[in-house]
Design an enzyme around this catalytic site. Structure first.
Site, PDB file in Angstrom:
ATOM      1  N   GLY A  54       0.780  -1.241   0.000  1.00  0.00           N
ATOM      2  CA  GLY A  54       0.000   0.000   0.000  1.00  0.00           C
ATOM      3  C   GLY A  54       0.808   1.286   0.000  1.00  0.00           C
ATOM      4  O   GLY A  54       0.365   2.295  -0.538  1.00  0.00           O
ATOM      5  N   ASP A 113      -5.347   2.129  10.745  1.00  0.00           N
ATOM      6  CA  ASP A 113      -6.781   1.942  10.970  1.00  0.00           C
ATOM      7  C   ASP A 113      -6.944   1.517  12.435  1.00  0.00           C
ATOM      8  O   ASP A 113      -6.961   2.360  13.331  1.00  0.00           O
ATOM      9  CB  ASP A 113      -7.238   0.876   9.962  1.00  0.00           C
ATOM     10  CG  ASP A 113      -8.721   0.645   9.940  1.00  0.00           C
ATOM     11  OD1 ASP A 113      -9.463   1.567  10.242  1.00  0.00           O
ATOM     12  OD2 ASP A 113      -9.150  -0.483   9.621  1.00  0.00           O
ATOM     13  N   THR A 117      -1.633  -3.683  12.860  1.00  0.00           N
ATOM     14  CA  THR A 117      -0.531  -4.048  11.953  1.00  0.00           C
ATOM     15  C   THR A 117       0.741  -3.310  12.348  1.00  0.00           C
ATOM     16  O   THR A 117       1.808  -3.897  12.502  1.00  0.00           O
ATOM     17  CB  THR A 117      -0.909  -3.698  10.492  1.00  0.00           C
ATOM     18  OG1 THR A 117      -2.168  -4.284  10.189  1.00  0.00           O
ATOM     19  CG2 THR A 117       0.141  -4.177   9.517  1.00  0.00           C
ATOM     20  N   LYS A 141      -7.103   6.860  10.434  1.00  0.00           N
ATOM     21  CA  LYS A 141      -8.529   6.863  10.822  1.00  0.00           C
ATOM     22  C   LYS A 141      -8.558   6.760  12.339  1.00  0.00           C
ATOM     23  O   LYS A 141      -8.694   5.645  12.889  1.00  0.00           O
ATOM     24  CB  LYS A 141      -9.230   5.634  10.229  1.00  0.00           C
ATOM     25  CG  LYS A 141      -9.435   5.651   8.741  1.00  0.00           C
ATOM     26  CD  LYS A 141     -10.324   4.451   8.385  1.00  0.00           C
ATOM     27  CE  LYS A 141     -10.087   3.961   7.006  1.00  0.00           C
ATOM     28  NZ  LYS A 141     -10.737   2.670   6.733  1.00  0.00           N
ATOM     29  N   PHE A 162     -14.033   3.532   3.948  1.00  0.00           N
ATOM     30  CA  PHE A 162     -13.043   2.687   3.273  1.00  0.00           C
ATOM     31  C   PHE A 162     -12.545   3.395   2.017  1.00  0.00           C
ATOM     32  O   PHE A 162     -13.324   3.740   1.135  1.00  0.00           O
ATOM     33  CB  PHE A 162     -13.622   1.311   2.928  1.00  0.00           C
ATOM     34  CG  PHE A 162     -12.535   0.350   2.555  1.00  0.00           C
ATOM     35  CD1 PHE A 162     -11.799  -0.302   3.536  1.00  0.00           C
ATOM     36  CD2 PHE A 162     -12.194   0.141   1.219  1.00  0.00           C
ATOM     37  CE1 PHE A 162     -10.754  -1.148   3.201  1.00  0.00           C
ATOM     38  CE2 PHE A 162     -11.149  -0.706   0.877  1.00  0.00           C
ATOM     39  CZ  PHE A 162     -10.431  -1.348   1.864  1.00  0.00           C
ATOM     40  N   ASP A 169      -5.747  -0.459  -1.735  1.00  0.00           N
ATOM     41  CA  ASP A 169      -6.552  -1.361  -2.564  1.00  0.00           C
ATOM     42  C   ASP A 169      -7.852  -1.786  -1.918  1.00  0.00           C
ATOM     43  O   ASP A 169      -8.027  -1.696  -0.701  1.00  0.00           O
ATOM     44  CB  ASP A 169      -5.745  -2.628  -2.855  1.00  0.00           C
ATOM     45  CG  ASP A 169      -5.678  -3.550  -1.638  1.00  0.00           C
ATOM     46  OD1 ASP A 169      -5.271  -3.072  -0.563  1.00  0.00           O
ATOM     47  OD2 ASP A 169      -6.048  -4.728  -1.761  1.00  0.00           O
TER      48      ASP A 169
HETATM   49  P1  IMP Z   1      -4.777  -1.788  10.823  1.00  0.00           P
HETATM   50  O1  IMP Z   1      -3.927  -2.956  11.261  1.00  0.00           O
HETATM   51  O2  IMP Z   1      -6.223  -2.012  11.177  1.00  0.00           O
HETATM   52  O3  IMP Z   1      -4.270  -0.455  11.291  1.00  0.00           O
HETATM   53  O4  IMP Z   1      -4.800  -1.822   9.259  1.00  0.00           O
HETATM   54  C1  IMP Z   1      -3.786  -1.347   8.502  1.00  0.00           C
HETATM   55  C2  IMP Z   1      -3.868  -1.931   7.114  1.00  0.00           C
HETATM   56  O5  IMP Z   1      -5.219  -2.221   6.715  1.00  0.00           O
HETATM   57  C3  IMP Z   1      -3.377  -0.875   6.146  1.00  0.00           C
HETATM   58  O6  IMP Z   1      -1.969  -0.956   5.978  1.00  0.00           O
HETATM   59  C4  IMP Z   1      -4.158  -1.207   4.900  1.00  0.00           C
HETATM   60  O7  IMP Z   1      -3.479  -2.191   4.165  1.00  0.00           O
HETATM   61  C5  IMP Z   1      -5.475  -1.779   5.411  1.00  0.00           C
HETATM   62  N1  IMP Z   1      -6.537  -0.736   5.442  1.00  0.00           N
HETATM   63  C6  IMP Z   1      -7.096  -0.182   6.519  1.00  0.00           C
HETATM   64  N2  IMP Z   1      -8.049   0.711   6.172  1.00  0.00           N
HETATM   65  C7  IMP Z   1      -8.056   0.710   4.814  1.00  0.00           C
HETATM   66  C8  IMP Z   1      -8.815   1.460   3.838  1.00  0.00           C
HETATM   67  O8  IMP Z   1      -9.682   2.304   4.124  1.00  0.00           O
HETATM   68  N3  IMP Z   1      -8.518   1.175   2.543  1.00  0.00           N
HETATM   69  C9  IMP Z   1      -7.573   0.279   2.159  1.00  0.00           C
HETATM   70  N4  IMP Z   1      -6.855  -0.419   3.032  1.00  0.00           N
HETATM   71  C10 IMP Z   1      -7.087  -0.207   4.355  1.00  0.00           C
END
Ligand code: IMP
Length: 188
Positions: A54, A113, A117, A141, A162, A169
């Site tokens: 990403g 998000d 991760t 977010k 989203f 993606d």
């Molecule tokens: P987290 O572990 O929930 O913070 O998610 C992080 C990963 O989820 C990001 O690196 C993205 O690959 C994916 N992600 C989270 N929100 C979105 C979105 O709105 N669009 C696309 N990918 C997202």
């Protein structure tokens, strides 16, 4: 000669309901963030760690505006979950190649998000004893956060929608868009 199978419109194209950030706004903000990073890292080499897939477009555009010396590396992580949300179970799919001990590492991420991760990745990178470890993220977010993660440099804070495009993606599609768009929720 074999005829190329050209698809002019992606089947999911009509689910992009809004342009959230046009290309011009993204590039303007990237220049500002790069200037801030260049000031903070003056006289030091940055190991720029792009989180695949990403963050690849963001990293490519950001690094063009960085003044300190830069060494580029990549890490790929996968998190299990649905197409639009993370489960929190994270795995490193492609590891860093550079030695990080004693170096200034700047992780470049597309979006935070839940934070799960990045939380996992940072804990893993800390074990390699970098001299410093910071995070530069294009989008955040904040309302979705489940675990606190430090974001040292941020492009834009956005609402809980989203988003796709500019590297981001939906099911591997739309990464090539030059803007960031919002995907419509799937109706029940
Ligand atoms: P987290 O572990 O929930 O913070 O998610 C992080 C990963 O989820 C990001 O690196 C993205 O690959 C994916 N992600 C989270 N929100 C979105 C979105 O709105 N669009 C696309 N990918 C997202």
């Amino acid at each position: 000669m074999k005829q190329a199978n050209v698809t002019l419109f992606h089947p999911l194209q009509d689910r992009i309901c809004d342009v959230l950030l046009p290309s011009s706004r993204i590039h303007e903000r990237i220049r500002e963030v790069a200037a801030e990073i260049s000031r903070d890292y003056e006289g030091r080499e940055i190991v720029l760690l792009c989180v695949l897939k990403g963050a690849m477009m963001f990293t490519a555009d950001l690094m063009r505006h960085l003044e300190p010396p830069v060494v580029l590396d990549f890490v790929a992580v996968s998190s299990y979950g649905s197409a639009t949300s993370t489960s929190g179970v994270v795995r490193i799919q492609k590891d860093v190649e550079e030695q990080l001990a004693g170096r200034h590492v700047l992780v470049v991420e597309d979006i935070v998000d839940t934070g799960l991760t990045l939380h996992y990745l940072l804990a893993n990178l800390r074990l390699r004893n970098p001299a410093s470890l910071k995070v530069c993220c294009l989008l955040d977010k904040p309302s979705r956060r489940r675990v606190e993660v430090p974001v040292d440099y941020l492009g834009f804070a956005i609402e809980d929608r989203f988003v796709i495009g500019y590297g981001l993606d939906f099911d591997e599609h739309f990464r090539n868009l030059g803007y960031i768009g919002v995907m419509e929720e799937e109706s029940a």
